[in-house]
Motif scaffolding. Structure first.
Motif, short mmCIF file in Angstrom:
data_model
loop_
_atom_site.label_atom_id
_atom_site.label_comp_id
_atom_site.label_asym_id
_atom_site.label_seq_id
_atom_site.Cartn_x
_atom_site.Cartn_y
_atom_site.Cartn_z
N GLU A 20 0.86 -1.21 -0.21
CA GLU A 20 -0.19 -0.07 -0.12
C GLU A 20 0.64 1.17 0.08
OE1 GLU A 20 -2.82 0.30 2.98
OE2 GLU A 20 -4.24 -1.23 1.79
N SER A 22 1.51 5.23 0.74
CA SER A 22 0.82 6.35 1.51
C SER A 22 1.74 7.52 1.19
CB SER A 22 0.57 6.09 2.89
OG SER A 22 1.96 5.50 3.50
N GLN A 24 3.16 11.20 2.80
CA GLN A 24 3.24 12.10 4.05
C GLN A 24 3.74 13.44 3.74
OE1 GLN A 24 5.41 10.48 7.14
NE2 GLN A 24 3.52 9.76 8.19
N LYS A 54 -3.10 5.08 -1.35
CA LYS A 54 -4.27 4.80 -0.51
C LYS A 54 -4.51 5.85 0.68
CE LYS A 54 -5.62 0.91 -2.42
NZ LYS A 54 -5.79 1.24 -3.88
N HIS A 55 -3.47 6.48 1.33
CA HIS A 55 -3.48 7.03 2.51
C HIS A 55 -2.75 8.74 2.11
CE1 HIS A 55 -5.38 4.28 4.90
NE2 HIS A 55 -4.29 3.46 4.59
N TRP A 56 -3.39 9.83 2.42
CA TRP A 56 -2.68 10.92 2.54
C TRP A 56 -2.67 11.41 3.84
CZ3 TRP A 56 -0.78 13.34 -2.06
CH2 TRP A 56 -1.33 12.43 -3.45
N ASP A 57 -1.30 11.54 4.53
CA ASP A 57 -1.39 12.10 5.66
C ASP A 57 -0.88 13.44 5.74
OD1 ASP A 57 -1.01 12.43 8.53
OD2 ASP A 57 0.58 10.89 8.76
N ASP A 82 -9.37 10.15 -1.24
CA ASP A 82 -9.64 9.28 -0.26
C ASP A 82 -8.63 9.12 0.70
OD1 ASP A 82 -12.15 9.08 -1.53
OD2 ASP A 82 -11.55 7.41 -3.07
N GLY A 83 -9.08 8.54 1.80
CA GLY A 83 -7.84 8.39 2.75
C GLY A 83 -7.31 9.45 3.36
N GLN A 85 -5.84 12.20 5.75
CA GLN A 85 -6.11 12.63 7.14
C GLN A 85 -5.29 13.85 7.49
OE1 GLN A 85 -3.63 9.17 8.32
NE2 GLN A 85 -5.39 8.59 9.73
#
Lengths: 374, 260
Positions: A20, A22, A24, A54-57, A82-83, A85
């Motif tokens: 996955e 991500s 940052q 999948k993730h954006w922090d 999507d994903g 934070q």
């Protein structure tokens, strides 16, 4: 020396864990930082297009300004991914952009006919304005003749000094140099025909009838006309014109009339002064190149140049002075209180004054075609 | 130098010829504060502000802005600093050849933003922020009223969201309602963006509602500096006449009533 806060740059790390991906974001995300590193937003756009993230922090972002939020939002394709934070205080920044409806931008269309129509209309209105100004001037003069105590002597004498006395140096210099050049160039031609003595006719007629008044008028239009326009314009900017009106003092009596009266009065004098300087220059050059003595030049001049020419020169100088001052005042009152208008109208004033001077000169040339020729 | 202070002034002396404007002024302003600079007319408030902007160099002493000495800053560095420092001039100082949109977009284009959509989004956002309608964007400064000029100038100052905002009499010439709007606007922006503000003002309402720190200039010196409540207790005659006259008492009385 410690680093400035604004030197903390935006940083972006891509992590691949368990298949996955991500992303940052950390550091200071502001407009300055992002403009300095355009590669960052391009990188985000690439990551979005890959469709693997999948993730954006964004929780480690210390500072996020509106512009940076907008740039991120645009890079994400005008939506939040999507994903994602993020800190609650940053949430609001993105909401602002989601809600914004962009008003339509100006359409820059250039249409030929309306522009031409406007130009013609402007020209017509200006012509009408100048005629009004001239009419007002006659009314003022007739009023002042009935109330001589109200004649603005102080203003007239200041203008005479500023536009007349202080122009003596430059007009003498230019006249003298033109005299030398004219005499020298004519001498070369006259020598070929052995007609050296006609240098006096050529210089006398051309300078006294034509060049002297025209040169003086062009110099005065550039020097005093522009100054008058700019001065009235600044009075508009600093609300001095409004102050005069509020005290019930007429602009035309206190500003236009003194300028027009002074220039009409001094223009013939400056023109005679320029004639003299140019003739002295011509004499000087004739003595050097053609061996025509000063004495010979001096005594022959009245014989070859009829007196009528002097009066024609003086007469048209007075009209030049009147028109230069009138045009300068007209453009001065058109100035709006902003820098662009001040520059434009001053330029227009000088261009119009010089054009009008040359046009009037042509009219005089036609009217007095048969007068004053030897 | 420590970086916690937005502005540090050390032993500032300013002289114009023989005339002394500032006598040994020392001032340390922490980041995030809103400082109101008050004083009698002609006592050098605007000069002090110009020294912080870097438009004028004090005769003696040193000014540090965001931890950087204005003396040691090179041209390039100074420009960068300036882009983190927004200035609102008393009369707005809008560029009269540009319309409102281009005036506000000017700093953006200067820092190198090329994307026109980004520029127009930011400009319209700031326009809305200062309470102007999108239609106003195409007006020239000559067509604006005094209050609108102040708003557009504020939008231009805020477009880069600077860390330090310097305001020269921001509410002079505004009606009480616009002035009140300005206070609300600035306090909302301050809550969101947490910048530092230095403003020259005579407006007691602003000092009461907005400023977290007050500095009083009198007799060419800084006679009081601190939160309003402590400044009110200063025994200097100017402070007394400025803060304890009838009008001031009325303004501060309302505050007491409002806050119990």
């Amino acid at each position: 020396m410690t680093e400035l806060n604004l030197e903390v740059t935006p940083t972006l790390d891509v992590l691949d864990q368990d298949g996955e991906r991500s992303v940052q974001l950390s550091g200071v995300w502001n407009l300055r930082g992002l403009t300095a590193e355009p590669a960052l937003t391009q990188k985000i756009t690439r990551l979005v297009n890959d469709n693997k993230v999948k993730h954006w922090d964004m929780q480690n972002v210390e500072v996020l300004d509106n512009a940076a939020a907008l740039m991120l939002w645009q890079a994400w394709g005008n939506r939040l991914p999507d994903g994602l934070q993020l800190r609650p205080e940053h949430q609001r920044l993105f909401e602002r952009w989601q809600e914004q409806v962009l008003p339509p931008l100006r359409a820059a269309k250039i249409q030929f006919w309306p522009i031409l129509q406007k130009l013609l209309k402007d020209f017509w209105l200006q012509l009408v304005d100048v005629v009004f100004l001239l009419g007002q001037l006659f009314l003022d003069i007739s009023y002042l003749l009935r109330h001589p105590s109200e004649i603005p002597w102080a203003e007239i004498s200041i203008t005479i000094y500023e536009s007349g006395v202080r122009a003596l140096g430059i007009t003498a210099l230019v006249g003298f140099l033109i005299g030398i050049v004219l005499s020298y160039l004519s001498a070369l031609q006259l020598k070929i025909f052995g007609a050296e003595i006609y240098i006096i006719d050529i210089l006398g007629l051309s300078i006294i009838r034509e060049l002297g008044p025209l040169l003086a008028a062009i110099l005065v239009a550039g020097r005093s006309g522009s100054a008058m326009t700019a001065q009235i314009g600044i009075m508009r900017v600093t609300e001095e014109l409004d102050a005069l009106s509020a005290m019930g003092i007429s602009h035309s009596v206190r500003i236009i009339l003194p300028n027009v009266a002074a220039l009409t009065l001094i223009m013939p004098l400056i023109s005679i002064w320029t004639d003299a300087a140019a003739l002295i220059g011509g004499m000087f050059s004739a003595q050097n190149t053609l061996d025509i003595s000063y004495q010979q030049f001096f005594f022959k001049l009245p014989d070859v140049v009829p007196l009528a020419n002097v009066f024609i020169g003086i007469g048209k100088s007075a009209v030049f002075g009147l028109m230069i001052a009138l045009i300068a005042c007209h453009f001065g009152f058109r100035i709006k209180p902003n820098t662009e208008s001040l520059g434009n109208e001053t330029t227009n004033s000088v261009v119009a004054a010089i054009t009008v001077v040359i046009m009037i000169d042509a009219v005089f040339a036609i009217l007095f075609m048969g007068v004053g020729m030897p | 130098m420590s970086n916690d202070f937005a502005i540090q002034m050390e032993h500032i002396w300013t002289r114009f010829g023989d005339k002394v404007i500032h006598k040994d002024i020392n001032l340390n302003l922490p980041r995030g504060e809103i400082l109101g600079l008050v004083g009698a007319s002609g006592c050098g408030k605007t000069t002090l502000l110009r020294e912080i902007i870097g438009l004028q160099i004090p005769s003696e002493g040193e000014v540090f802005v965001m931890g950087q000495s204005l003396k040691k800053i090179t041209v390039g560095h100074g420009q960068r600093l300036r882009s983190d420092c927004g200035v609102l001039f008393q009369k707005g100082a809008l560029f009269s050849v540009l319309d409102v949109f281009d005036n506000i977009a000017f700093p953006l284009r200067e820092v190198g933003v090329k994307d026109e959509e980004l520029i127009s989004r930011l400009v319209f956002m700031k326009l809305a922020m200062v309470g102007l309608s999108p239609d106003d964007a195409w007006l020239k400064p000559a067509d604006l009223s005094g209050g609108m000029i102040k708003r557009v100038a504020l939008a231009r100052t805020m477009i880069l969201e600077p860390g330090l905002l310097l305001l020269d009499e921001p509410t002079s010439g505004l009606d009480p309602i616009s002035s009140e709007d300005f206070v609300t606007l600035l306090s909302e922006l301050h809550r969101d963006l947490k910048f530092t503000v230095v403003m020259v003002t005579h407006d007691l309402d602003i000092l009461r509602d907005l400023c977290t720190q007050v500095a009083v200039l009198a007799d060419n010196q800084l006679v009081a500096f601190g939160p309003l409540a402590s400044v009110l207790n200063c025994p200097h005659p100017f402070v007394k006449s400025f803060f304890h006259n009838r009008r001031a008492r009325r303004v501060f009385q309302y505050q007491e009533e409002a806050h119990g």
